[in-house]
Design a protein around this motif. Structure first.
Motif, PDB file in Angstrom:
ATOM      1  N   ALA A   1       0.833  -1.212   0.000  1.00  0.00           N
ATOM      2  CA  ALA A   1       0.000   0.000   0.000  1.00  0.00           C
ATOM      3  C   ALA A   1       0.864   1.257   0.000  1.00  0.00           C
ATOM      4  O   ALA A   1       0.566   2.226  -0.718  1.00  0.00           O
ATOM      5  CB  ALA A   1      -0.927  -0.005   1.210  1.00  0.00           C
ATOM      6  N   GLY A   2       1.956   1.243   0.774  1.00  0.00           N
ATOM      7  CA  GLY A   2       2.863   2.390   0.790  1.00  0.00           C
ATOM      8  C   GLY A   2       3.543   2.600  -0.549  1.00  0.00           C
ATOM      9  O   GLY A   2       3.732   3.737  -0.988  1.00  0.00           O
ATOM     10  N   ALA A   3       3.914   1.494  -1.200  1.00  0.00           N
ATOM     11  CA  ALA A   3       4.538   1.603  -2.528  1.00  0.00           C
ATOM     12  C   ALA A   3       3.566   2.182  -3.541  1.00  0.00           C
ATOM     13  O   ALA A   3       3.947   3.016  -4.369  1.00  0.00           O
ATOM     14  CB  ALA A   3       5.035   0.226  -2.977  1.00  0.00           C
ATOM     15  N   ILE A   4       2.326   1.760  -3.467  1.00  0.00           N
ATOM     16  CA  ILE A   4       1.307   2.303  -4.389  1.00  0.00           C
ATOM     17  C   ILE A   4       1.121   3.799  -4.133  1.00  0.00           C
ATOM     18  O   ILE A   4       1.041   4.595  -5.061  1.00  0.00           O
ATOM     19  CB  ILE A   4      -0.017   1.535  -4.256  1.00  0.00           C
ATOM     20  CG1 ILE A   4       0.154   0.116  -4.803  1.00  0.00           C
ATOM     21  CG2 ILE A   4      -1.151   2.262  -4.976  1.00  0.00           C
ATOM     22  CD1 ILE A   4      -1.009  -0.813  -4.520  1.00  0.00           C
ATOM     23  N   ALA A   5       1.061   4.182  -2.855  1.00  0.00           N
ATOM     24  CA  ALA A   5       0.899   5.601  -2.512  1.00  0.00           C
ATOM     25  C   ALA A   5       2.126   6.411  -2.940  1.00  0.00           C
ATOM     26  O   ALA A   5       2.013   7.576  -3.308  1.00  0.00           O
ATOM     27  CB  ALA A   5       0.660   5.755  -1.015  1.00  0.00           C
TER      28      ALA A   5
ATOM     29  N   PRO B   1       0.462  11.230   2.515  1.00  0.00           N
ATOM     30  CA  PRO B   1       1.866  10.805   2.397  1.00  0.00           C
ATOM     31  C   PRO B   1       1.978   9.279   2.465  1.00  0.00           C
ATOM     32  O   PRO B   1       1.229   8.628   3.216  1.00  0.00           O
ATOM     33  CB  PRO B   1       2.543  11.457   3.602  1.00  0.00           C
ATOM     34  CG  PRO B   1       1.613  12.523   4.055  1.00  0.00           C
ATOM     35  CD  PRO B   1       0.239  12.105   3.649  1.00  0.00           C
ATOM     36  N   PRO B   2       2.902   8.688   1.706  1.00  0.00           N
ATOM     37  CA  PRO B   2       3.059   7.225   1.698  1.00  0.00           C
ATOM     38  C   PRO B   2       3.293   6.628   3.083  1.00  0.00           C
ATOM     39  O   PRO B   2       2.803   5.547   3.391  1.00  0.00           O
ATOM     40  CB  PRO B   2       4.264   6.999   0.788  1.00  0.00           C
ATOM     41  CG  PRO B   2       4.303   8.200  -0.092  1.00  0.00           C
ATOM     42  CD  PRO B   2       3.774   9.334   0.733  1.00  0.00           C
ATOM     43  N   LEU B   3       4.005   7.341   3.948  1.00  0.00           N
ATOM     44  CA  LEU B   3       4.261   6.833   5.294  1.00  0.00           C
ATOM     45  C   LEU B   3       2.969   6.731   6.109  1.00  0.00           C
ATOM     46  O   LEU B   3       2.778   5.776   6.865  1.00  0.00           O
ATOM     47  CB  LEU B   3       5.278   7.731   6.005  1.00  0.00           C
ATOM     48  CG  LEU B   3       5.880   7.179   7.292  1.00  0.00           C
ATOM     49  CD1 LEU B   3       6.521   5.811   7.039  1.00  0.00           C
ATOM     50  CD2 LEU B   3       6.888   8.143   7.863  1.00  0.00           C
ATOM     51  N   VAL B   4       2.082   7.692   5.942  1.00  0.00           N
ATOM     52  CA  VAL B   4       0.790   7.661   6.640  1.00  0.00           C
ATOM     53  C   VAL B   4      -0.040   6.485   6.127  1.00  0.00           C
ATOM     54  O   VAL B   4      -0.664   5.756   6.914  1.00  0.00           O
ATOM     55  CB  VAL B   4       0.031   9.001   6.464  1.00  0.00           C
ATOM     56  CG1 VAL B   4      -1.388   8.909   7.005  1.00  0.00           C
ATOM     57  CG2 VAL B   4       0.788  10.139   7.143  1.00  0.00           C
ATOM     58  N   VAL B   5      -0.052   6.295   4.817  1.00  0.00           N
ATOM     59  CA  VAL B   5      -0.792   5.184   4.223  1.00  0.00           C
ATOM     60  C   VAL B   5      -0.243   3.857   4.743  1.00  0.00           C
ATOM     61  O   VAL B   5      -0.994   2.972   5.168  1.00  0.00           O
ATOM     62  CB  VAL B   5      -0.722   5.229   2.675  1.00  0.00           C
ATOM     63  CG1 VAL B   5      -1.310   3.977   2.062  1.00  0.00           C
ATOM     64  CG2 VAL B   5      -1.435   6.463   2.155  1.00  0.00           C
ATOM     65  N   THR B   6       1.084   3.739   4.746  1.00  0.00           N
ATOM     66  CA  THR B   6       1.719   2.493   5.216  1.00  0.00           C
ATOM     67  C   THR B   6       1.353   2.216   6.665  1.00  0.00           C
ATOM     68  O   THR B   6       0.957   1.091   7.017  1.00  0.00           O
ATOM     69  CB  THR B   6       3.254   2.594   5.065  1.00  0.00           C
ATOM     70  OG1 THR B   6       3.565   2.854   3.704  1.00  0.00           O
ATOM     71  CG2 THR B   6       3.934   1.308   5.506  1.00  0.00           C
TER      72      THR B   6
END
Length: 157
Positions: free
Chosen positions: A27-31, A41-46
């Protein structure tokens, strides 16, 4: 009816931890690749995905533990399990081919074992009883082996 050892919750929760980590990284990679899709932000999504998946996985492990029961009966092994779909398995000892005891690395660390009963019939016809204390797994394996031998038909000539 016997229940599984409570340490199996740690084993299953560890599985939930690994699953949550993998799903969160994806999920973080997709974000990261498409930052405008969620506007987060990808970190928040992860972190959010990890938290949700881990909590759901631990909750499922608890429900799974509560649903597991087994009983060594006179002529059969009876197993109840399942969270969403309840499964009741009855294994006649006369159908038992052999019985294994397995202990993976995490099971050894937690002092647990799994007993696998292989039955005659179609390919893959086996049942497992996970989350047993190591000594219980050994005694159950021996008991089921003895019951299978006792149930073998004798040829009267």
């Amino acid at each position: 009816m016997e229940r599984l050892h409570t340490r199996v919750l740690a084993q299953w929760s560890a599985g939930a931890l690994v699953t949550a980590a993998v799903v969160a990284v994806v999920a973080g990679a997709i974000a990261f690749v498409d930052p405008f899709s969620l506007a987060l932000p990808p970190l928040v999504v992860t972190g959010a995905v990890f938290g949700v998946v881990f909590v759901l996985g631990v909750a499922y492990a608890g429900l799974r533990y509560r649903s597991w029961r087994y009983e060594v009966r006179t002529n059969t092994l009876y197993i109840e399990r399942g969270v969403l779909t309840r499964v009741e398995t009855i294994v006649p000892y006369v159908r038992v081919q052999h019985v294994d005891s397995q202990r993976g690395p995490l099971e050894r660390l937690l002092g647990l074992g799994t007993v696998v009963v292989y039955t005659a019939g179609s390919r893959g016809a086996d049942v497992s009883i996970p989350g047993l204390a190591a000594e219980r797994a050994t005694t159950l394996q021996e008991r089921l082996r003895d019951l299978a031998i006792e149930s073998e038909p004798t040829d009267a000539v």
